[in-house]
Design an enzyme around this catalytic site. Structure first.
Site, short mmCIF file in Angstrom:
data_model
loop_
_atom_site.label_atom_id
_atom_site.label_comp_id
_atom_site.label_asym_id
_atom_site.label_seq_id
_atom_site.Cartn_x
_atom_site.Cartn_y
_atom_site.Cartn_z
N HIS A 96 0.79 -1.23 0.00
CA HIS A 96 0.00 0.00 0.00
C HIS A 96 0.82 1.28 0.00
O HIS A 96 0.52 2.25 0.71
CB HIS A 96 -0.95 0.01 1.19
CG HIS A 96 -2.08 -0.98 1.08
ND1 HIS A 96 -2.48 -1.52 -0.11
CD2 HIS A 96 -2.89 -1.51 2.04
CE1 HIS A 96 -3.50 -2.35 0.12
NE2 HIS A 96 -3.76 -2.37 1.40
N HIS A 108 -9.88 2.16 -0.18
CA HIS A 108 -9.79 1.05 0.77
C HIS A 108 -10.90 1.14 1.82
O HIS A 108 -10.66 0.97 3.02
CB HIS A 108 -8.42 1.07 1.45
CG HIS A 108 -7.97 -0.26 1.99
ND1 HIS A 108 -8.63 -0.89 3.02
CD2 HIS A 108 -6.93 -1.06 1.65
CE1 HIS A 108 -8.01 -2.03 3.30
NE2 HIS A 108 -6.97 -2.15 2.48
N GLU A 111 -11.80 -3.85 -3.25
CA GLU A 111 -10.83 -2.86 -3.73
C GLU A 111 -10.50 -3.11 -5.20
O GLU A 111 -9.79 -4.05 -5.52
CB GLU A 111 -9.54 -2.95 -2.91
CG GLU A 111 -9.73 -2.84 -1.41
CD GLU A 111 -8.53 -3.42 -0.67
OE1 GLU A 111 -7.40 -2.95 -0.91
OE2 GLU A 111 -8.72 -4.36 0.12
#
Length: 358
Positions: free
Chosen positions: A109, A183, A321
């Site tokens: 991420h 997210h 996602e």
């Protein structure tokens, strides 16, 4: 202002004194999206239920201090690279790039301080028939060791009575990689309902998924067929119906934490449908991205509290996602995350809400 489709206020302050703004976008019948500029976070999403009530359906915090204290990605915009890159390494034009390793042996991420921890700027506010806010962030060359300056532009827009659209664009001044997503953690019974998502009925429009190793990196094999596995959601099934089966992939992910292969070819299409049995809420997710990460909240462990002061525990919410496949920089057989000067990275996702009719 009463009756206004859009509102802006100060949600909190960073330690350096900069304001974190909140922008509220309103649709019809109480539908509402609240966005904060820290992490371009979808802080709240208010949707109607089948009985005429309304609830916030995304996990997060009531005050900014919660977002500042814990990096849990609640509602956040994730980048430069969403999901994982094996060993934090990839080669670009013959040069090896080493990223921070922040998730076991892998990069996750966007690194140690990803886009979810940045203060985005409010570039535009549209108070028209489809209220919208556009946020921007400039990631300099070398940030988190990613090559190239990246100029990112993101727009949240209410595109229907109970529909939220998210559009993202990015441009670079030298070859790089980019993979952005939102997210949000969804519970369609309500963020403070105290119920799990295991009885939510899920449909995913995918025939294949990516099998992973115990560190959640895709295995060196082609995508697997979902047919005959606990990963088959081509027809509506409760999320928890098969989540405890003795399947090695469920063990590797501690539940569902896998990318479904959508094959979108850049066209917006239905990717998933989620339905809550008690509230009757239905969310349809449309995207133009080639993958959809389905995550059943396996690592939520009750160590932090969210909205309403409630502890957030395993399976209290789930993420859907849309993004490019994980570890794609190291997999030439996967959709490419490469972005060159003169090109535009584009991502479009739509969350459409409805209620079950008798």
């Amino acid at each position: 202002m009463a009756g206004s489709k859009i509102e802006k206020d100060v949600f909190g302050r960073l330690p350096d004194g900069r304001n974190v703004e909140r922008i509220v976008l309103r649709g019809a019948g109480g539908f509402e999206a609240r966005i904060i500029t820290h992490g371009a976070v979808l802080q709240a999403l208010i949707a109607p239920d089948a009985k005429g009530g309304h609830d916030d359906v995304v996990l997060g915090h009531d005050a900014f201090t919660g977002y500042l204290a814990e990096r849990k990605f609640f509602g956040a915009t994730v980048g430069r690279y969403a999901n994982r890159i094996a060993k934090g390494q990839f080669s670009l034009d013959g040069e090896m790039v080493q990223l921070a390793v922040n998730n076991g042996p892998n990069a996750l991420h966007g690194g140690l301080v990803g886009f979810d921890r940045k203060l985005w700027a409010v570039a535009e506010i549209d108070e028209g028939a489809e209220p919208a806010v556009t946020l921007t962030y400039v990631s300099p060359h070398g940030e988190e060791n990613y090559p190239g300056r990246l100029d990112v532009r993101l727009t949240y827009r209410v595109t229907g009575p109970t529909e939220l659209s998210l559009s993202m664009e990015a441009r670079t001044d030298r070859p790089t990689i980019v993979n952005l997503t939102n997210h949000s953690f969804f519970n369609l019974e309500g963020a403070t309902s105290g119920t799990s998502i295991l009885d939510h009925r899920l449909t995913v429009a995918a025939e294949h998924f990516l099998a992973i190793d115990p560190t959640a990196i895709p295995l060196p094999e082609p995508p697997r067929r979902v047919a005959g596995t606990p990963f088959d959601f081509r027809e509506p099934r409760p999320v928890g119906e098969r989540i405890r089966q003795g399947d090695q992939q469920l063990q590797n992910g501690r539940g569902y934490d896998h990318t479904y292969c959508l094959g979108r070819d850049g066209k917006l299409a239905l990717a998933a449908r989620l339905e809550a049995p008690r509230s009757g809420r239905i969310m349809e997710l449309f995207t133009d991205q080639p993958g959809l990460q389905v995550y059943s909240g396996n690592y939520l462990d009750g160590t932090i509290s969210g909205k309403g002061g409630k502890l957030i525990r395993q399976s209290d919410a789930m993420c859907l996602e849309p993004h490019i496949w994980p570890d794609a920089p190291n997999r030439p057989d996967f959709p490419s995350p490469r972005l060159d000067p003169g090109e535009v990275y584009r991502h479009h996702t739509v969350y459409r809400f409805a209620v079950r009719t008798p």
